[in-house]
Design an enzyme around this catalytic site. Structure first.
Site, PDB file in Angstrom:
ATOM      1  CG  HIS D 237      -2.019   0.932   1.217  1.00  0.00           C
ATOM      2  ND1 HIS D 237      -1.850   2.289   1.245  1.00  0.00           N
ATOM      3  CD2 HIS D 237      -3.358   0.726   1.123  1.00  0.00           C
ATOM      4  CE1 HIS D 237      -3.036   2.878   1.188  1.00  0.00           C
ATOM      5  NE2 HIS D 237      -3.966   1.953   1.108  1.00  0.00           N
ATOM      6  NE  ARG D 259      -2.290   7.049  -2.839  1.00  0.00           N
ATOM      7  CZ  ARG D 259      -2.656   6.140  -3.728  1.00  0.00           C
ATOM      8  NH1 ARG D 259      -2.513   6.368  -5.012  1.00  0.00           N
ATOM      9  NH2 ARG D 259      -3.136   4.986  -3.334  1.00  0.00           N
TER      10      ARG D 259
END
Ligand SMILES: Cc1cc2nc3c(=O)[nH]c(=O)nc-3n(C[C@H](O)[C@H](O)[C@H](O)COP(=O)(O)OP(=O)(O)OC[C@H]3O[C@@H](n4cnc5c(N)ncnc54)[C@H](O)[C@@H]3O)c2cc1C
Ligand code: HEM
Ligand code: SF4
Ligand code: F3S
Ligand code: FES
Lengths: 240, 112, 109, 579
Positions: D237, D259
């Site tokens: 991740h 994000r």
């Protein structure tokens, strides 16, 4: 904070009978109470027992009494609790101690079940998912109570739990209230009966320690009040 | 004091319990005194004369405070249980105590 | 050790008592002004059905209410439960109710 | 010192796979005795509980099982076992209905009352069902309640340490445990055993899974001689919290949505860099962002603690605090200001696609042993789509329960007592050695795996890594544990954890060495091409007499071949609007 600084950490050793033992633990910038405990086990006393899993406040297995207050330790920053460079860490109140900082949580979960804390279906996997409007009053009530991680912090904070062994406790009752508001559930009266017994919701004195200490900012007191209303209505109608 | 109890609403609970208990203990005595009215009015007068003493006045003040605090506290609890939830629980508990204090002071002032 | 029925009874008696308590305190504030004598009080209350009802209701309500309240305290403090707790609760109710009604009778009869 | 116990159906682990298996097994065989044994407390350990994003399922309205399946195959870069992937997508539909209607989960709704589905990267339809950003808590709490309210035998804080085959070689006899609370050994025989211990790539310096997950299951399977596939496939991740080596917070996930919502990644010089690596910038897929961050770190463009920054403040601190309430609070609890400041992040090992070879009914090569969830390999191939993890564990946990209920009929098998003794001996090994601090060794292993078998791999690095893992493993065998008390002796369990991690680390690195191309989560700097798709192979690792053998097996394109699709003609490639 400099790396040389250290904290005096008193940790409960033993089971129900035991005593505190003090360790010097180096202080670090980002450090949780769980980190202190882990440091002691890894570096000072390899026999220290404690419990954790997720380390981010999701599993509810790391709760302990920190300076006499129940807390989730993985998300309690040391700076929040250290007093004059000392921290006292003990096993969670109101549950049998297995060893050191690890308690037996079975009574907590037995009561969760006894309060009717398991959903009772009215449909099966062959049916479509029920459309439910998210903004109905019932759904808002159910949602408000739902994000419980069963950490038993509230259970440790509640003095009724300490003195009334039958008392189901804030978390179990909070769960029952969530289900009372779940339109999909099919066991309303059974659940209202379950929370009306010798240890039911009517034994809560609204001390609100549960609300004050719940790390997820849930409100078991409000849920229990909801159960009191619902049970009275059901009793007046002769349903329970 | 155990640290987990150190929050205003626990104190409110403690006050409600203590007041309820003390009132319940006082009540039989109160009833007993009043029943003298039937058998021995002079004895009742004797008791009432007592109330002239300052110490007794203060004790009476305490009693009225307990009664008021228990009642307002009880009303607060019933409001909590039966009305829509309000986030201002601490304010209500403090108000209940303040109100009880006012009421019992009023009683005290009219008694002296 | 409080179930839904005792809970209802306790809250109901509390609600009944609330105005009575306010009334009682008001009476006291009025009465204590300038001192009290037994004859003054009894002069007003004796033979008054209204006062009899007022304090009679109070006596019954408080007996129920306090018995249930004490029941919780006794259970939580001494761990007493089951039959003995039930008997004790009834005992407290009978004692308070009996003494209360006797007192009401004494001042209003 | 060995207690013996019998049951009919034994389940290891209480994540999505274990709990679903218990419910289904009991329904399929109401008279059978079902036992659930778990390293922590029931429902309170493992990673299913930590699921934040949600659950992938095709619920119609233009989405279809076919589309979900194609996304899974393409996401896995044509390596998935297609029959498993198909069953995953198909049964997820049933499982979500079961979760809602029978288990009592409540997933977020649209204003019209239908189930809300959100976007998750790498998919051609917004199909992720969720409950806020705490989906896993909802799923596991509801499952846990169901299991706790049924007569399922519970063996909590029981750590499985060995799969014990039958004396007559007919299959699995049972499982050896340490009762962690007493420190005693307990051998449980069963007619059918489900292994659902959830893998967990916690041998990396930065990792997301819960502390109880240390590859015990795969290590046991390896010793039992079972083949493991896709072992090189470790998903990272991109944004794990970086807070220093001394804290358990390090490595925990800062959610993907940051994000997606427009968060910036900044290097040590506080400059954005993602556009140097991909035209989608910060919104590129997990593997690309992880590699980009890793590359910046290698270029010495790192933040003070050796990572990069995620910065949200330009989106308005109040907006961020409201939209990502849970994340902001979590950071604040730990002393970081996510809404208004910069937080240091680093790629973190998240999920292990590799696992035991199983058939689509969860059966293994060892009769009586079934494997489901993250322990099983095949469904995801080289990369797992976000949202397919919990779908996989719940779907196959349920399948395992059904199949075990039907197949746990014969007699209990008697164990091979020699192997039983050996496993006890193995677990007791550290008590015969001089006590030391295995924590330092764990750190060494995590550094070695991170540096040499991590986000970007090379032959020389992997060889170095393998050597280090062997060295650390050997050192561990010389390091002892204090024997004053075995009850709740975490230091003993740390030792055992590290033993499992060393065993599986070796396999991961060897498999990574065997794959000479770059697919999905596996990236070889010396073989950056993905290789010919039509001749795709997966790696297969088996251990015999202590020797590890890693081979390759061709992927069978049983449903769809590279370049083809199962979507009907004229279906659009994607139904997600471009950003
Ligand atoms: C932070 C995080 C976020 C995630 N978010 C998502 C997401 O949004 N969507 C998604 O699809 N997937 C997500 N995943 C992946 C998903 O959680 C896993 O794929 C899935 O939950 C695995 O389920 P499982 O049942 O196989 O294992 P787990 O849920 O991990 O359970 C394993 C169980 O086995 C037990 N166990 C381990 N070793 C032993 C032993 N030796 N003896 C006995 N018991 C043992 C453990 O204690 C635990 O109870 C996430 C994972 C993490 C870590
Ligand atoms: C003079 C008469 C009264 C006496 C002797 C009395 C006595 C008691 C006692 C002993 C308790 C138990 C306390 C506890 O559980 O902690 C109690 C509880 C309670 N009382 Fe009273 N009370 C009186 C009047 C009132 C009045 C007038 C009200 C409200 C208007 C009231 C409201 C309550 C309530 C709501 C409780 C329940 C508290 C709980 O469950 O935690 N009481 N009372
Ligand atoms: S209500 Fe809060 S304190 Fe209680 S168990 Fe749930 S999360 Fe923990
Ligand atoms: S602390 Fe206990 S008394 Fe009631 S309000 Fe909470 S459950
Ligand atoms: S370790 Fe899971 S809540 Fe703290």
């Amino acid at each position: 904070m400099s790396d040389d600084a250290s904290l005096k950490v008193s940790v409960w050793r033993g089971a129900e009978a035991g005593s505190f033992e003090t360790f010097d633990v180096p202080m670090q910038e980002s450090q949780t109470v769980l980190d202190l405990v882990a440091w002691v086990q890894q570096n000072a006393d390899p026999t220290l027992a404690y419990r954790y899993a997720c380390r981010v406040g999701m599993c509810g297995s790391c709760a302990m009494m920190v300076n006499g207050v129940p807390r989730w330790t993985c998300r309690t920053h040391v700076s929040k609790v250290a007093k004059d460079g000392t921290v006292e860490i003990a096993p969670l109140r109101n549950l049998p101690v297995i060893k050191d900082l690890a308690v037996d949580m079975d009574p907590f979960f037995d009561k969760w079940t006894a309060a009717g804390g398991a959903f009772s279906p009215t449909k099966s996997r062959d049916d479509t998912v029920e459309p439910i409007l998210p903004e109905t009053p019932e759904r808002r009530e159910a949602d408000a109570a739902i994000e419980c991680i069963n950490c038993a912090v509230c259970y440790a904070a509640c003095d009724v739990v300490s003195v009334n062994p039958d008392y189901l406790g804030p978390a179990a009752l909070n769960r029952a209230w969530s289900l009372v508001n779940d339109v999909k559930d099919g066991a309303l009266d059974a659940r209202l009966t379950a929370v009306s017994g010798a240890g039911g919701c009517h034994n809560c004195h609204s001390q609100q320690g549960c609300v004050a200490h719940c790390p997820n900012e849930l409100n078991p007191t409000a849920s229990i009040a909801g159960l009191k209303r619902a049970t009275v209505r059901a009793a007046l109608k002769g349903r329970i | 004091m155990k640290p987990h109890r150190n929050h205003p609403l626990w104190y409110a609970f403690a006050l409600h319990r203590a007041s309820g208990l003390l009132l319940a203990l006082f009540l039989p005595a109160h009833f007993w005194v009043l029943s003298y009215a039937l058998t021995d009015a002079a004895a009742l007068d004797g008791f009432l004369r007592w109330t002239d003493y300052t110490m007794v006045k203060i004790a009476e003040f305490g009693l009225v405070f307990l009664l008021a605090a228990h009642m307002f506290g009880g009303l607060r609890l019933m409001a909590l249980e039966w009305l829509p939830w309000s986030p201002r629980q601490k304010t209500y508990a403090a108000s209940a105590v303040a109100l009880s204090f006012c009421l019992s002071t009023l009683f005290f002032l009219s008694a002296v | 050790m409080i179930g839904v029925r005792l809970y209802m009874l306790q809250r109901l008696t509390a609600l009944i008592m609330a105005p009575l308590v306010i009334g009682h305190i008001a009476v006291m504030i009025y009465a204590v002004q300038g001192g009290l004598s037994a004859s003054e009080i009894l002069g007003r209350t004796q033979g008054s059905l209204l006062w009899a009802l007022f304090y009679g209701t109070f006596a019954v309500a408080v007996a129920l209410h306090a018995a249930i309240g004490l029941r919780a305290i006794i259970h939580e403090t001494f761990g007493l439960g089951g039959k003995s707790l039930a008997i004790l609760t009834l005992g407290i109710f009978a004692l308070l109710g009996g003494m209360g009604l006797h007192a009401v009778y004494a001042v209003t009869a | 010192m060995l207690e013996r116990h019998d049951t009919d159906i034994l389940i290891l682990g209480s994540g999505g796979a274990g709990l679903f298996a218990a419910l289904h097994a009991q329904k399929a065989a109401p008279d059978a005795k079902v036992t659930i044994a778990v390293k922590g407390l029931i429902g309170k350990c493992g990673c299913t509980r930590m699921v934040q994003g949600g659950y992938n399922v095709a619920l119609g309205h233009g989405d279809s099982v076919e589309r979900h399946f194609m996304d899974t195959i393409k996401g896995g870069k044509w390596l998935p076992d297609q029959d498993m992937a198909w069953k995953l997508c198909e049964q997820a539909v049933v499982r979500v209905r079961e979760l809602e209607n029978e288990v009592g989960c409540f997933f977020d709704r649209n204003p019209d009352g239908s189930v809300h589905q959100k976007a998750f990267a790498g998919q051609t339809y917004d199909r992720t069902v969720h409950k806020g950003d705490l989906t896993g808590i909802e799923i596991i709490n509801r499952l846990m309640e169901q299991v706790l309210s049924r007569p399922v035998e519970r063996l909590q804080e029981h750590r499985a340490i060995g799969l014990i085959p039958a004396k007559d070689g007919s299959g699995l006899s049972g499982v050896l445990f340490i009762d962690m609370r007493t420190g005693g050994f307990r051998f449980v025989r069963a007619k059918a055993v489900l292994m659902a211990t959830g893998g967990g790539p916690t041998m990396y310096k930065y990792h997301t899974p819960s502390g109880d997950k240390t590859m015990d299951g795969l290590a046991m399977a390896l010793r039992a001689g079972l083949p493991l596939r896709d072992m090189e496939m470790v998903q990272f991740h991109p944004t794990g919290l970086l807070a220093g080596d001394h804290t358990k917070m390090t490595g925990t996930v800062l959610e993907e949505g940051l994000r997606g919502a427009g968060g910036h990644l900044l290097n040590g010089a506080e400059q954005r860099f993602m556009y140097d690596y991909d035209e989608r910038g910060e919104r590129a897929t997990r593997d690309i962002v992880s590699r980009a961050i890793y590359a910046e770190m290698r270029k010495s463009n790192a933040s003070p603690k050796g990572g990069v920054y995620i910065s949200m403040a330009h989106l308005g601190p109040e907006h961020v605090a409201q939209k990502f309430k849970g994340m902001v609070k979590r950071c604040a609890d730990c002393g970081f200001d996510l809404a208004g400041g910069k937080v240091e992040v680093v790629p973190t090992a998240h999920y292990h696609m590799g696992g035991v070879v199983v058939d689509p009914d969860t059966r293994t090569a060892l009769p009586g042993l079934y494997v489901a969830g993250e322990d099983a390999g095949g469904a995801h191939g080289s990369n797992r789509l976000g949202g397919n993890g919990v779908a996989n564990s719940t779907v196959y946990g349920g399948v395992a329960g059904d199949v075990m209920g039907a197949e746990a009929t014969g007699a209990l098998r008697d164990p091979d007592e020699t192997i039983l003794d050996n496993e006890i001996e193995r677990a007791s090994h550290p008590f015969a050695k001089k006590p030391g601090n295995s924590h330092n060794l764990r750190t060494a292993l995590q550094e070695a795996m991170w540096d040499d078998a991590g986000v970007i791999r090379t032959q020389s690095g992997l060889e170095r890594g393998i050597a280090s893992v062997h060295e650390i493993g050997a050192e561990l065998m010389e390091m002892g544990v204090d024997d004053t008390t075995r009850a709740f002796n975490l230091t003993w369990h740390d030792w055992l954890n590290l033993r499992s991690l060393c065993d599986i680390s070796g396999v991961i690195a060897e498999a990574a060495l065997a794959r000479e191309n770059s697919r999905g989560a596996h990236y070889r700097e010396d073989f950056p091409e993905e290789g010919d798709l039509d001749t795709s192979y997966y790696t297969l690792a088996t251990q015999k007499d202590g020797t590890l053998n890693v081979g390759r097996a061709p992927v069978a394109f049983t449903i769809v071949k590279p370049g083809e699709t199962v979507l009907p003609d004229g279906e659009p490639e994607t139904m997600v609007a471009a950003e």
